[in-house]
Design a protein around this motif. Structure first.
Motif, PDB file in Angstrom:
ATOM      1  N   TYR A 155     -15.744 -12.608  10.799  1.00 51.66           N
ATOM      2  CA  TYR A 155     -14.504 -13.066  11.431  1.00 51.66           C
ATOM      3  C   TYR A 155     -14.817 -14.242  12.348  1.00 51.66           C
ATOM      4  O   TYR A 155     -15.762 -14.186  13.137  1.00 51.66           O
ATOM      5  N   ASP A 156     -14.001 -15.286  12.220  1.00 49.32           N
ATOM      6  CA  ASP A 156     -14.234 -16.540  12.955  1.00 49.32           C
ATOM      7  C   ASP A 156     -13.384 -16.565  14.222  1.00 49.32           C
ATOM      8  O   ASP A 156     -12.157 -16.607  14.166  1.00 49.32           O
ATOM      9  N   PHE A 157     -14.071 -16.537  15.379  1.00 48.18           N
ATOM     10  CA  PHE A 157     -13.389 -16.636  16.667  1.00 48.18           C
ATOM     11  C   PHE A 157     -13.678 -17.975  17.345  1.00 48.18           C
ATOM     12  O   PHE A 157     -13.628 -18.075  18.575  1.00 48.18           O
ATOM     13  N   ASP A 158     -13.992 -18.986  16.552  1.00 53.99           N
ATOM     14  CA  ASP A 158     -14.285 -20.347  17.021  1.00 53.99           C
ATOM     15  C   ASP A 158     -15.569 -20.401  17.848  1.00 53.99           C
ATOM     16  O   ASP A 158     -16.546 -21.038  17.452  1.00 53.99           O
ATOM     17  N   THR A 173      -3.589 -20.489  19.795  1.00 55.11           N
ATOM     18  CA  THR A 173      -2.265 -20.948  20.214  1.00 55.11           C
ATOM     19  C   THR A 173      -1.246 -19.822  20.110  1.00 55.11           C
ATOM     20  O   THR A 173      -0.479 -19.554  21.041  1.00 55.11           O
ATOM     21  N   ALA A 174      -1.250 -19.134  18.959  1.00 54.75           N
ATOM     22  CA  ALA A 174      -0.347 -18.002  18.768  1.00 54.75           C
ATOM     23  C   ALA A 174      -0.960 -16.696  19.256  1.00 54.75           C
ATOM     24  O   ALA A 174      -0.290 -15.664  19.254  1.00 54.75           O
ATOM     25  N   ASN A 175      -2.237 -16.745  19.661  1.00 52.92           N
ATOM     26  CA  ASN A 175      -2.939 -15.568  20.173  1.00 52.92           C
ATOM     27  C   ASN A 175      -2.912 -14.414  19.178  1.00 52.92           C
ATOM     28  O   ASN A 175      -2.549 -13.290  19.498  1.00 52.92           O
ATOM     29  N   GLU A 216       3.579 -18.008  20.337  1.00 53.11           N
ATOM     30  CA  GLU A 216       3.021 -16.665  20.460  1.00 53.11           C
ATOM     31  C   GLU A 216       4.107 -15.608  20.319  1.00 53.11           C
ATOM     32  O   GLU A 216       3.920 -14.566  19.680  1.00 53.11           O
ATOM     33  N   LEU A 217       5.277 -15.891  20.920  1.00 54.01           N
ATOM     34  CA  LEU A 217       6.396 -14.952  20.810  1.00 54.01           C
ATOM     35  C   LEU A 217       6.845 -14.798  19.360  1.00 54.01           C
ATOM     36  O   LEU A 217       7.085 -13.686  18.877  1.00 54.01           O
TER      37      LEU A 217
END
Length: 479
Positions: free
Chosen positions: A331-334, A280-282, A138-139
């Motif tokens: 848009y796909d947000f799962d 995972t990476a937000n 994410e960082l």
């Protein structure tokens, strides 16, 4: 006046010449211009000591490189192969006024200082280290090295209606430019139609629809139906991707934003069309359909060869159809999907009738069959002067943004025509056909820079639609 072009397809501009440095090398390399050297200060005796690289650190870096881990951050460009500069804009006021796919002009302070690019406020070194260990991906996604991705601290944020520098945003200023252009509109329109006719191998009818397509712009919505769009499907195109590339190059010279998609099986199955959330990476992973407003999108279906579309390929076909029909990008947000409005003009080039929807299907009737398509398009070069291209961009920008309306007399005549045509043959004129005819009349009026249609323009639209439908009826049943 010099030629001005703004495009949405991948930039070919060369980035600043510098060696890309990975995250570990950032702290030990020599400082770049405008960047401070990171130092540590001993609080007890005020001694200053630069951080140096220990042998163990070198060994760890070597191990990472050998293991194949890439330390170059993913810049998350929407379009594949894009190599233009990236920048993170930090906005401090009125954040809620920004919408997805807005075109915004930012004015602010550009910073490449690593100390101003921290992901999280550090209360203590131990807490900071634990956060970094837990959220490394994410960082890296949110805080790439400022030497590669500088930060722009925005002072002013201006929402733009368009990115055409030749057309003002103020309605009064548009009227002034419009009055100056009105005297040459007839000649200019004929010159543009001549260029488009040449690009379509001598087909005058297809050239008129092509011009209407270039002027299309979604100006409103009735419930879920977008108003003003004009997607066209031109069939009987040459069986070569060279033609699509040449046509895209021509369009990119007369509009401000354009992009081409070759519908190969590999592209359809592997590329990401709709943005998707990476938890995972937000962050939101970009998709090809994240195109700015008023982008001309050329879809080369001729490149689609027989084969099998996988699950991702089917989703991409559905996403394209959703954009063309409803001007929405999903848009796909799962866990759920969210639709966002867009304004994209689609031109579909195909051999037979496309598998994608369109507002107007136009079978191409060629008058010439050049043996060398590149040489054939080069015949347009003497016409495409800088002065002519500037006039084209000004003309298209004015037509897209000028006011339009119907007078009471013209509106009544149109309604009476619709009723009479329905009485003669109900199958020849449905409600959808009438709406298409109204849209075509609007675009033909705008092509003459007229804010209100005349009966002559209305009759011209009816003739064009009758000719187009006649072509379709003459096609073999397999198409």
């Amino acid at each position: 006046m010099s030629k001005v072009k703004t495009r949405s397809y991948p930039s070919t501009s060369t980035p600043p010449v510098r060696s890309k440095r990975n995250l570990e090398e950032e702290s030990c390399d020599e400082p770049m211009e405008g960047q401070e050297l990171e130092v540590k200060v001993n609080e007890t005796n005020n001694d200053v000591a630069m951080e140096t690289e220990k042998p163990d650190q070198k060994r760890q870096q070597t191990d990472k490189k050998e293991s194949g881990q890439s330390t170059i951050p993913d810049l998350n460009f929407p379009l594949p192969g894009e190599t233009g500069p990236a920048c993170i804009v930090k906005v401090y006021d009125e954040i809620d006024k920004f919408k997805v796919n807005d075109i915004v002009e930012f004015i602010g302070v550009l910073s490449v200082d690593p100390s101003l690019a921290r992901f999280q406020n550090e209360s203590s070194e131990d807490n900071s280290m634990s956060v970094m260990e837990e959220n490394t991906e994410e960082l890296n996604a949110h805080e790439p090295p400022p030497s590669l991705v500088p930060r722009l601290h925005a002072v002013l944020c201006n929402h733009l209606e368009h990115v055409n520098p030749l057309v003002p945003s103020s309605p009064d200023d548009i009227k002034q430019v419009l009055s100056n252009t009105q005297s040459i509109i007839t000649t200019l329109r004929e010159e543009i139609l001549s260029v488009l006719e040449h690009a379509l191998f001598g087909d005058k009818l297809a050239a008129k629809y092509f011009l209407c397509h270039l002027l299309a712009n979604v100006y409103g919505r009735s419930d879920v139906v977008p108003l003003g769009k004009c997607s066209i499907n031109i069939s009987n195109c040459p069986q070569s991707t060279v033609y699509a590339d040449l046509l895209h190059h021509l369009i990119s010279n007369i509009v401000t934003q354009s992009h081409i998609l070759h519908m190969t099986l590999d592209n359809m199955n592997k590329l990401r069309f709709s943005p998707k959330k990476d938890y995972t990476a937000n962050r939101l992973c970009s998709g090809i359909l994240q195109l700015g407003s008023q982008t001309n999108f050329i879809i080369d279906e001729v490149a689609l060869q027989p084969g099998q579309l996988d699950v991702n390929g089917v989703k991409n076909i559905q996403a394209l159809g959703n954009v063309i029909s409803w001007q929405k990008v999903q848009y796909d947000f799962d866990f759920h999907h969210q639709d966002f409005l867009c304004n994209i003009s689609a031109l579909i080039l195909s051999e037979g009738r496309s598998i994608l929807p369109s507002d107007f299907f136009i079978p191409l009737q060629t008058k010439v069959s050049p043996s060398d398509i590149r040489e054939y398009f080069q015949q347009l070069d003497p016409k495409l002067t800088d002065d002519f291209l500037v006039k084209c961009r000004t003309y298209i920008g004015l037509a897209r943004h000028m006011e339009y309306g119907l007078s009471d007399d013209v509106q009544k005549r149109m309604q009476d025509n619709f009723v009479s045509m329905r009485k003669e043959d109900p199958k020849s004129m449905s409600v959808d056909d009438f709406n298409s005819l109204l849209n075509l009349t609007r675009l033909l009026s705008l092509s003459e820079l007229k804010s209100c249609p005349t009966i002559e323009i209305w009759n011209m639209a009816k003739v064009m639609e009758n000719c187009r439908k006649q072509r379709i009826s003459e096609l073999p049943q397999r198409q």
